[in-house]
Design a protein around this motif. Structure first.
Motif, PDB file in Angstrom:
ATOM      1  N   THR A 217       0.833  -1.200   0.000  1.00 38.36           N
ATOM      2  CA  THR A 217       0.000   0.000   0.000  1.00 38.36           C
ATOM      3  C   THR A 217       0.869   1.251   0.000  1.00 38.36           C
ATOM      4  O   THR A 217       0.611   2.217  -0.741  1.00 38.36           O
ATOM      5  CB  THR A 217      -0.933  -0.003   1.220  1.00 38.36           C
ATOM      6  OG1 THR A 217      -1.796  -1.145   1.157  1.00 38.36           O
ATOM      7  CG2 THR A 217      -1.782   1.251   1.265  1.00 38.36           C
ATOM      8  N   GLY A 220       2.140   2.134  -3.291  1.00 33.03           N
ATOM      9  CA  GLY A 220       1.174   2.634  -4.260  1.00 33.03           C
ATOM     10  C   GLY A 220       0.269   1.583  -4.862  1.00 33.03           C
ATOM     11  O   GLY A 220      -0.481   1.887  -5.794  1.00 33.03           O
ATOM     12  N   VAL A 221       0.300   0.359  -4.366  1.00 30.92           N
ATOM     13  CA  VAL A 221      -0.564  -0.693  -4.895  1.00 30.92           C
ATOM     14  C   VAL A 221      -1.962  -0.537  -4.301  1.00 30.92           C
ATOM     15  O   VAL A 221      -2.131  -0.513  -3.081  1.00 30.92           O
ATOM     16  CB  VAL A 221       0.011  -2.090  -4.578  1.00 30.92           C
ATOM     17  CG1 VAL A 221      -0.946  -3.182  -5.046  1.00 30.92           C
ATOM     18  CG2 VAL A 221       1.378  -2.254  -5.231  1.00 30.92           C
ATOM     19  N   ALA A 222      -2.969  -0.444  -5.185  1.00 32.87           N
ATOM     20  CA  ALA A 222      -4.323  -0.179  -4.722  1.00 32.87           C
ATOM     21  C   ALA A 222      -4.980  -1.392  -4.074  1.00 32.87           C
ATOM     22  O   ALA A 222      -5.750  -1.254  -3.117  1.00 32.87           O
ATOM     23  CB  ALA A 222      -5.178   0.310  -5.894  1.00 32.87           C
ATOM     24  N   GLU A 223      -4.708  -2.582  -4.580  1.00 36.24           N
ATOM     25  CA  GLU A 223      -5.319  -3.805  -4.060  1.00 36.24           C
ATOM     26  C   GLU A 223      -4.230  -4.820  -3.725  1.00 36.24           C
ATOM     27  O   GLU A 223      -4.004  -5.787  -4.465  1.00 36.24           O
ATOM     28  CB  GLU A 223      -6.292  -4.396  -5.082  1.00 36.24           C
ATOM     29  CG  GLU A 223      -7.466  -3.493  -5.401  1.00 36.24           C
ATOM     30  CD  GLU A 223      -8.445  -4.153  -6.350  1.00 36.24           C
ATOM     31  OE1 GLU A 223      -9.118  -5.116  -5.915  1.00 36.24           O
ATOM     32  OE2 GLU A 223      -8.518  -3.726  -7.512  1.00 36.24           O
TER      33      GLU A 223
END
Length: 308
Positions: A217, A220-223
């Protein structure tokens, strides 16, 4: 133990199909929370009867009322009096005091099966009950429980870590099989190691996965869960099937530069994560070296990158 316990007549150890056995057990549960109610439902399904339960928290009381409708809710002493088989499904740290406290109140335990579900302990923790004539069992289901109704379905095919005096081994085995599990016999003096291994593999795994999702997260990873799911599933399958030969990644490849970059980045983002990464990478390198997966010269460079 002062004397060899004798399994009571009519217990599951007498063989035959559940529906063919004329004498079934009256079951009492002290600590009717997630584990206790799941086992209670399983024993009810096997033909036994949960007749009494004791719970402390409002949530546990609601669970017991919903999942064990035939059980009378009462004190631990009342539960023991009503039961042939008593399940002590309380936290590990409360178990010794509970066993001693029940005997101190004078509640009759002679001839009753008394089983706890702690992974940490064998039957020694029930010594006060054993001295008073109770029949001790340690039946630890190797599974996590959420308190949901489908918890009982998770018992099918799982292992139970079982410790019991020799005369009671058939009874312990029968109870586990009736609940849908498979008994794995654990020596009394190996219970702490057995439990530490399970905590390392399950509880710490949750921490590692949550930590990985948090770091993704921040990257920058959304899921993060969706990204990790297939990777973690494959890694777990490799580990269970292949052991250390299923290891992949920078440590297995001897990529000391990559590992050094990881350590430096984690030091900036999360010192706690850095410490965990270093400890696990060292253990991984040691195991990979011992198994011949990692060359000695690569291991040396890795350990230099992991130095404090």
């Amino acid at each position: 133990m002062d004397r060899e316990p004798t399994p009571p007549s009519g217990t599951p150890g007498n063989g035959g199909r559940p529906e063919d056995r004329p004498a079934r057990l009256a079951v009492g549960i002290v600590g009717a929370g997630r584990v206790g109610t799941a086992l209670g439902v399983a024993l009810n399904r096997a033909g036994h009867r949960v007749v009494a339960a004791a719970a402390v928290s409002d949530r546990s009381l609601r669970q017991a009322e919903a999942r064990l409708p035939g059980a009378v809710l009462g004190t631990p002493q009342e539960v023991v009096r009503a039961a042939d088989l008593v399940l002590l499904t309380v936290p590990d740290d409360a178990l010794a005091d509970l066993a001693a406290g029940l005997v101190a109140t004078g509640v009759p335990v002679e001839g009753k099966l008394v089983a706890h579900t702690s992974g940490r302990y064998g039957v020694g923790v029930l010594e006060p009950i054993t001295r008073a004539g109770g029949l001790p069992l340690a039946l630890h289901p190797v599974m996590t429980f959420t308190g949901r109704p489908d918890d009982v379905n998770r018992l099918t095919g799982i292992a139970f870590g079982v410790t019991a005096p020799d005369p009671l081994r058939p009874v312990a085995e029968a109870l586990v099989l009736e609940m849908g599990g498979e008994p794995a016999w654990i020596a009394e003096d190996r219970r702490p190691l057995y439990h530490a291994a399970l905590a390392t593999g399950s509880n710490h795994l949750v921490t590692l996965v949550v930590e990985a999702m948090d770091l993704l997260t921040r990257a920058g990873v959304a899921e993060p869960g969706r990204m990790l799911g297939p990777l973690l599933g494959a890694a777990l399958d490799n580990a269970l099937r292949l052991g250390i030969d299923g290891l992949t990644g920078p440590v297995a490849r001897g990529d000391a530069g990559t590992v050094a970059d990881h350590v430096a980045e984690l030091a900036q983002v999360s010192p706690e994560s850095r410490a965990a990464y270093v400890a696990l990478a060292r253990l991984t390198a040691d195991r990979a070296l011992a198994a011949g997966v990692l060359r000695p010269e690569d291991a040396e460079r890795l350990l230099e990158a992991l130095a404090d």
